[in-house]
Design a protein around this motif. Structure first.
Motif, mmCIF file in Angstrom:
data_model
loop_
_atom_site.group_PDB
_atom_site.id
_atom_site.type_symbol
_atom_site.label_atom_id
_atom_site.label_comp_id
_atom_site.label_asym_id
_atom_site.label_seq_id
_atom_site.Cartn_x
_atom_site.Cartn_y
_atom_site.Cartn_z
ATOM 1 N N SER A 166 35.648 40.138 38.978
ATOM 2 C CA SER A 166 36.126 39.003 39.629
ATOM 3 C C SER A 166 37.820 39.383 39.749
ATOM 4 N N LEU A 167 38.308 40.004 38.735
ATOM 5 C CA LEU A 167 39.891 40.120 38.766
ATOM 6 C C LEU A 167 40.160 41.689 39.316
ATOM 7 N N ALA A 168 39.256 42.434 39.554
ATOM 8 C CA ALA A 168 39.428 43.965 40.168
ATOM 9 C C ALA A 168 40.207 43.936 41.518
ATOM 10 N N LYS A 169 39.686 42.903 42.118
ATOM 11 C CA LYS A 169 40.389 42.754 43.708
ATOM 12 C C LYS A 169 41.499 41.980 43.600
ATOM 13 N N ARG A 170 42.111 41.551 42.392
ATOM 14 C CA ARG A 170 43.524 40.942 42.565
ATOM 15 C C ARG A 170 43.534 39.920 43.179
ATOM 16 N N VAL A 173 43.842 33.754 43.349
ATOM 17 C CA VAL A 173 43.123 32.388 42.439
ATOM 18 C C VAL A 173 41.694 32.967 42.109
ATOM 19 N N LEU A 174 41.554 32.735 40.686
ATOM 20 C CA LEU A 174 40.193 33.033 40.356
ATOM 21 C C LEU A 174 39.556 31.600 39.994
ATOM 22 N N PHE A 206 43.965 30.086 37.594
ATOM 23 C CA PHE A 206 42.699 29.928 37.348
ATOM 24 C C PHE A 206 42.315 28.548 37.600
ATOM 25 N N ILE A 207 41.145 28.170 38.311
ATOM 26 C CA ILE A 207 40.699 26.836 38.470
ATOM 27 C C ILE A 207 39.147 26.845 37.997
#
Length: 378
Positions: A166-170, A173-174, A206-207
């Motif tokens: 999920s974080l790889a695409k920067r 908002v996650l 983050f939400i």
């Protein structure tokens, strides 16, 4: 209001009048047929915040998250992200990424290939993909597991792979939809702190959607408590717990004693209440009340003292030990009063051997300070 609890001293933009929200839900409504899943809801979230949407199943929290992600379209209202109206923008073009409870990893791919999948779909050059995958694997401390498949990992490791992907695409908002629900209790508690530390290190917004109160209290900078498609309170975890704005929030978050009461007297911040406990309470409060007014008195179990001998002074209750639960850090007592009301008390086990020798059906006396509870009019 004086700050309650511990928050990051360098991060509280919601208290700064000039701060601009990063995400705004403006009068959002989402209907499914005749059912309002989200009902005329407005909410502001700030950049770099770890924000939690907390509520029971069916309260609308996941629907709200899915509208931000683009998987659902609002019936009315607007979603604004970093100044841009997201209306009409498909999910794959939004600067957000969602991590699901199921993790949704490809079982036939290695950890590294799972993380790289979205980057390949975007056409990123191979060299950049390799560098990005290596970076996020180090971030989640899985660099030695790059060649393994998901079925060769523990539940906690699979959770971290999903997070890395999920974080790889920067994303800006996650979004985390019940992210720790598949983990056992001990691993879930460990992972809560790992996620919090990672979010703080990255500074990404983050939400999180959760029905787990402890999870929201542990991880979030602020919490929005939801009920029937509406937000009933937004505040820091300590404020939600210590200063709930309504009986619903007080009852939903944490363990609590709720006493129905009637105001008997008001004298310069001291209120005398006749309560459902069967005896009057004298409490301090800055809430505006008048004689004869119906109120709720909120008292957390840990705010009560318990003794095996009679106590003197104000706010003393006497009853019978009805239930006892030893849960390690605390012992929980249920004390049945003469009128049948049951009061919950939590006693910290500060020593290995409890100095309080109480068992089932013993008489017990309870007492609390005048400022220990909260008077609510809603």
């Amino acid at each position: 209001m004086k700050s309650l609890g511990s928050i990051r001293n360098d991060f509280a933009p919601w208290r700064e009048p000039q701060a601009q929200p990063f995400i705004r839900f403006e009068a959002i409504t989402k209907r499914f047929g005749q059912f309002n899943a989200v009902d005329d809801l407005s909410l502001s979230i700030f950049k770099g915040e770890f924000f939690a949407l907390l509520g029971a199943s069916g309260c609308g929290k996941s629907t709200l998250l899915r509208m931000l992600a683009g998987f659902e379209t609002p019936t009315s209202g607007r979603v604004i992200l970093d100044g841009d109206d997201l209306a009409g923008i498909p999910p794959y073009r939004r600067p957000v990424n969602m991590m699901f409870q199921s993790y949704a990893l490809f079982p036939h791919m290695s950890v590294a290939k799972n993380i790289a999948f979205g980057l390949k779909r975007e056409g990123m050059p191979k060299g950049e993909i390799a560098a990005r995958v290596e970076q996020v694997l180090k971030l989640v401390k899985l660099q030695d597991y790059a060649r393994r498949r998901p079925d060769q990992l523990s539940g906690g490791q699979r959770q971290r792979v999903a997070l890395a992907r999920s974080l790889a695409k920067r994303p800006k908002v996650l979004l985390l939809d019940e992210p720790l629900g598949a983990l056992d209790k001990k691993l879930r508690e460990e992972t809560q702190f790992e996620l919090t530390d990672l979010q703080y290190e990255l500074g990404t917004t983050f939400i999180m959607v959760t029905h787990d109160q402890e999870e929201a209290m542990t991880m979030a900078d602020r919490i929005a408590v939801m009920d029937k498609g509406r937000i009933v309170q937004v505040a820091t975890p300590a404020e939600i717990y210590e200063a709930p704005k309504s009986r619903f929030v007080a009852d939903f978050v944490g363990d609590v004693n709720l006493f129905d009461g009637t105001v008997q007297a008001v004298d310069r911040g001291r209120i005398t209440l006749q309560t459902s406990a069967g005896s009057p309470f004298t409490v301090t409060s800055d809430v505006a009340v008048s004689n004869g007014q119906a109120v709720t008195f909120v008292l957390r179990p840990e705010k009560l003292r318990i003794a095996a001998e009679p106590l003197s002074g104000a706010n003393v209750l006497e009853g019978e030990v009805w239930d006892i639960a030893y849960v390690g850090p605390v012992t929980s007592f249920h004390i049945r009063l003469a009128n049948g009301a049951v009061v919950k008390v939590a006693m910290i086990n500060a020593t290995r051997e409890s100095p309080l020798q109480l068992t089932w059906h013993d008489r017990a006396w309870l007492q609390f300070d005048e400022d220990a509870g909260l008077v609510l009019t809603a």
